[in-house]
Write an enzyme that holds these catalytic residues in place. Structure first.
Site, PDB file in Angstrom:
ATOM      1  N   LYS A   1      34.811  31.406  41.873  1.00 16.05           N
ATOM      2  CA  LYS A   1      34.875  31.541  40.623  1.00 16.05           C
ATOM      3  C   LYS A   1      33.821  32.458  39.938  1.00 16.05           C
ATOM      4  CE  LYS A   1      36.458  30.718  36.315  1.00 16.05           C
ATOM      5  NZ  LYS A   1      37.485  31.406  36.064  1.00 16.05           N
TER       6      LYS A   1
HETATM    7  C1  F6R Z   1      40.464  37.318  38.319  1.00 13.15           C
HETATM    8  C2  F6R Z   1      39.160  37.055  38.160  1.00 13.15           C
HETATM    9  C3  F6R Z   1      38.032  37.992  38.624  1.00 13.15           C
HETATM   10  C4  F6R Z   1      36.789  37.896  37.393  1.00 13.15           C
HETATM   11  C5  F6R Z   1      35.732  38.850  38.105  1.00 13.15           C
HETATM   12  C6  F6R Z   1      34.506  39.158  37.294  1.00 13.15           C
HETATM   13  O1  F6R Z   1      41.023  36.278  37.857  1.00 13.15           O
HETATM   14  O2  F6R Z   1      38.824  35.723  37.637  1.00 13.15           O
HETATM   15  O3  F6R Z   1      38.623  39.166  38.706  1.00 13.15           O
HETATM   16  O4  F6R Z   1      37.377  38.613  36.330  1.00 13.15           O
HETATM   17  O5  F6R Z   1      35.136  38.426  39.413  1.00 13.15           O
HETATM   18  O6  F6R Z   1      33.957  37.917  36.909  1.00 13.15           O
HETATM   19  P1  F6R Z   1      33.013  37.528  35.565  1.00 13.15           P
HETATM   20  O7  F6R Z   1      33.629  37.676  34.543  1.00 13.15           O
HETATM   21  O8  F6R Z   1      32.575  36.044  35.734  1.00 13.15           O
HETATM   22  O9  F6R Z   1      31.877  38.464  35.900  1.00 13.15           O
END
Ligand code: F6R
Length: 598
Positions: free
Chosen positions: A593
């Site tokens: 995540k």
């Molecule tokens: C796709 C997904 C990832 C995140 C990426 C950035 O569904 O969740 O591509 O969008 O790892 O993560 P953040 O927004 O937490 O920096």
């Protein structure tokens, strides 16, 4: 504590409890996961003899530390309260209470309710009446649950736009933001309506409106088991998070317009002078957040006429980007912890650019290290694939664009208000789309054996196509690729073969008609070469029907805002196709995540 553990998925940056113990209000609060609170209670046990309340927090106002954790108490420690939601007019109320001599301990919006309840209880001696009076003064979304030393067997709660449910037991009753908290004790529940107050004792439950009139309540039997209840009855968090999107978008938009009609972004921290001096904007982000940035570029350049670049965070600092004090960098990150984005933020600040973070996790590293922040209020997202946080990032980006236009005097107030009014209808439009996605599920199941799916879009529909392809890759482990529809003829059209599924996002025919007509031609081009066309188009757009093998209709909304509705069928499509293949959509293979490595 077990009840809180079952609610921990909703927020886990801090937790706390309050109990009445021989007429004394005792509280214990700890930052971090619930385990920290358990530890604290082992060291300093509370053996209460009255009612108790507890809370696990997902910070919105104020960092996730011990002091800001709930419950909050009034100055005389007569009343304790926990709160979910956002109190929009808390700043004005806080000033008023400080003028009356109230001392605030925390930075939360919640603490105003503790002081207000304390004052009302001191005056009238009745927590139920106090709750009614206080709720009438609050604006925004809230669930409040309170206890008072004056009546140890009583818990009083109220709600507006935020969930609250009663569990009816034998000689015991419960209140929680969802049934997961009490399902081990009872499956008999009472749903509370909007603007209602509940008076709960071990042997009685009474529900009234804010004026004290009794109201009809809906009683029901819960047939989920405890583990399903955490997911609100859904098999996967992702399914639940897709359904939560109307609420998430509404919460992100909440409280952004002041009484005099001005757009106000609370934690922006960048001054109007700073924003007026901006000559260039660079958006940095990864994955889904990057797609939100690509869409933001269209809106910001259109509304503000400021040149805007969008770059994948992991590439940004290695190309020696041109940055100076007149550059504003917008870092978009759900988690606020993605290492690629964080490193890009640090680099930008070293080059003296001003950095604004758009984040979902309060108090995370990226907003802490940025010059300003705009929080999305999507609530915790547990499924690895970003869904509700993407829609809220879009809403936040639109707000930033409009705010810049306002501060720089580029648009009249009524023009800005017109777009805000359109944005305000988005939660309803999202709800409508969610009500019509069953055929998308059927379609996805029918394509479980496909090897490849292509996605096409133009203008803001292009990043939406990219997001559709990313969702399919990460969840269904399929080859999926997105193209700007105009690029097809420059090479990718060679990929088209008989029955290849091609998903096309069609812009509104009422917006830029050239754009619409061009994509209708692109649909015909791929169909003539054997593709099976799956077309996402505005309802009433009959021009695409003859060329669509499957037509998915979405509500008519302004061109720039269309991604908020057109993304949803893509999410549902990828999720259902992955489920049909037997994949775990909450934890797809090889992913995490929050990606805290470069
Ligand atoms: C796709 C997904 C990832 C995140 C990426 C950035 O569904 O969740 O591509 O969008 O790892 O993560 P953040 O927004 O937490 O920096």
């Amino acid at each position: 504590m077990d009840g809180l553990a079952r609610l921990e998925y909703r927020g886990y940056d801090s937790a706390g409890v309050a109990m009445l113990d021989e007429g004394v209000l005792r509280t214990e609060k700890s930052a971090g996961k619930l385990a920290n609170l358990r530890q604290a209670l082992e060291e300093r046990p509370i053996s209460g003899d009255g009612a108790g309340i507890g809370h696990t927090r997902w910070a919105t106002h104020g960092a996730p530390n011990d002091v800001n954790a709930h419950p909050h108490v009034d100055g005389n420690r007569r009343v304790a309260v926990v709160h979910n939601g956002i109190i929009e007019n808390f700043a004005a109320l806080r000033l008023e209470l400080e003028d009356q001599g109230c001392k605030f301990l925390s930075e939360t919006d919640t603490e105003v309710t503790a002081h207000l309840l304390g004052i009302e209880v001191a005056e009238h001696g009745d927590l139920v009446a106090a709750m009614r009076a206080v709720c009438k003064r609050l604006e925004g979304a809230f669930t409040l649950v309170a206890t008072s030393v004056d009546d140890p067997g009583l818990v009083v709660a109220a709600r507006r736009n935020s969930p609250l449910v009663v569990g009816r037991g034998q000689g015991e009753n419960f209140l929680a933001s969802d049934v997961a908290a009490f399902i081990a004790h009872t499956r008999e529940a009472v749903e509370l309506g909007q603007d209602q107050v509940v008076e709960l004792r071990a042997d009685s439950v009474s529900v009234t409106d804010y004026d004290g009139n009794p109201v009809e309540v809906n009683e029901y039997h819960v047939d989920w088991d405890a583990s399903a209840a955490e997911k609100g009855g859904y098999e996967y968090f992702m399914l639940k998070e897709i359904i939560e999107q109307p609420r998430a978008v509404a919460d992100t938009l909440l409280g952004r317009v002041s009484a005099d009609g001005q757009l106000t972004l609370d934690e922006m921290r960048l001054s109007p002078e700073d924003l007026r001096s901006v000559e260039k904007i660079v958006i940095i982000a990864c994955g889904t957040s990057y797609h939100a940035g690509l869409i933001a570029k269209y809106a910001i350049e259109h509304w503000c006429r400021i040149p805007c670049e969008v770059e994948v965070a992991s590439e940004f600092r290695y190309r020696d980007p041109i940055l100076n004090q007149q550059t504003m960098v917008i870092a978009i990150s759900q988690s606020g912890e993605s290492m690629d984005t964080l490193m890009a933020v640090r680099y930008a600040r070293e080059q003296r650019a001003k950095v604004l973070a758009i984040c979902n996790v309060n108090g995370s590293t990226i907003p802490r290290e940025s010059d300003g922040v705009l929080y999305t209020h999507a609530g915790p997202e547990v499924g690895v694939a970003a869904t509700k946080t993407f829609l809220t990032q879009l809403a936040a980006c639109y707000l930033v664009g409009l705010y810049l236009a306002q501060v720089r005097g580029l648009k009249f107030g009524d023009e800005i208000n017109a777009v805000i009014a359109q944005l305000a209808t988005m939660p309803e439009q999202v709800e409508r789309v969610l009500g019509t996605v069953e055929p998308v599920r059927e379609l996805a199941r029918s394509l479980a054996d496909a090897d490849t799916v292509l996605f096409l879009g133009r203008h803001v529909g292009y990043p939406v196509a990219m997001e559709g392809a990313l969702k399919l890759k990460e969840l269904a482990y399929m080859h999926a690729e997105a193209f700007a529809a105009g690029e097809l003829k420059h090479g990718p059209i060679a990929l088209i073969e008989d029955q290849l599924p091609v998903v096309v996002v069609v812009p509104s025919p009422k917006g830029r008609s050239v754009l619409h007509d061009k994509i209708v031609s692109n649909i015909q081009e791929v169909r003539a070469r054997g593709a099976r066309t799956i077309v996402i188009a505005e309802e009433g757009d009959e021009s695409v029907r003859p060329y669509s093998d499957v037509l998915i209709e979405i509500p008519a909304v302004p061109t720039l805002l269309q991604p908020i509705v057109s993304t949803i069928p893509m999410q549902v499509f990828a999720c259902e196709l992955a489920l049909a293949k037997g994949n775990d959509v909450d934890q797809p293979r090889n992913l995490a995540k929050s990606v805290t490595v470069e």
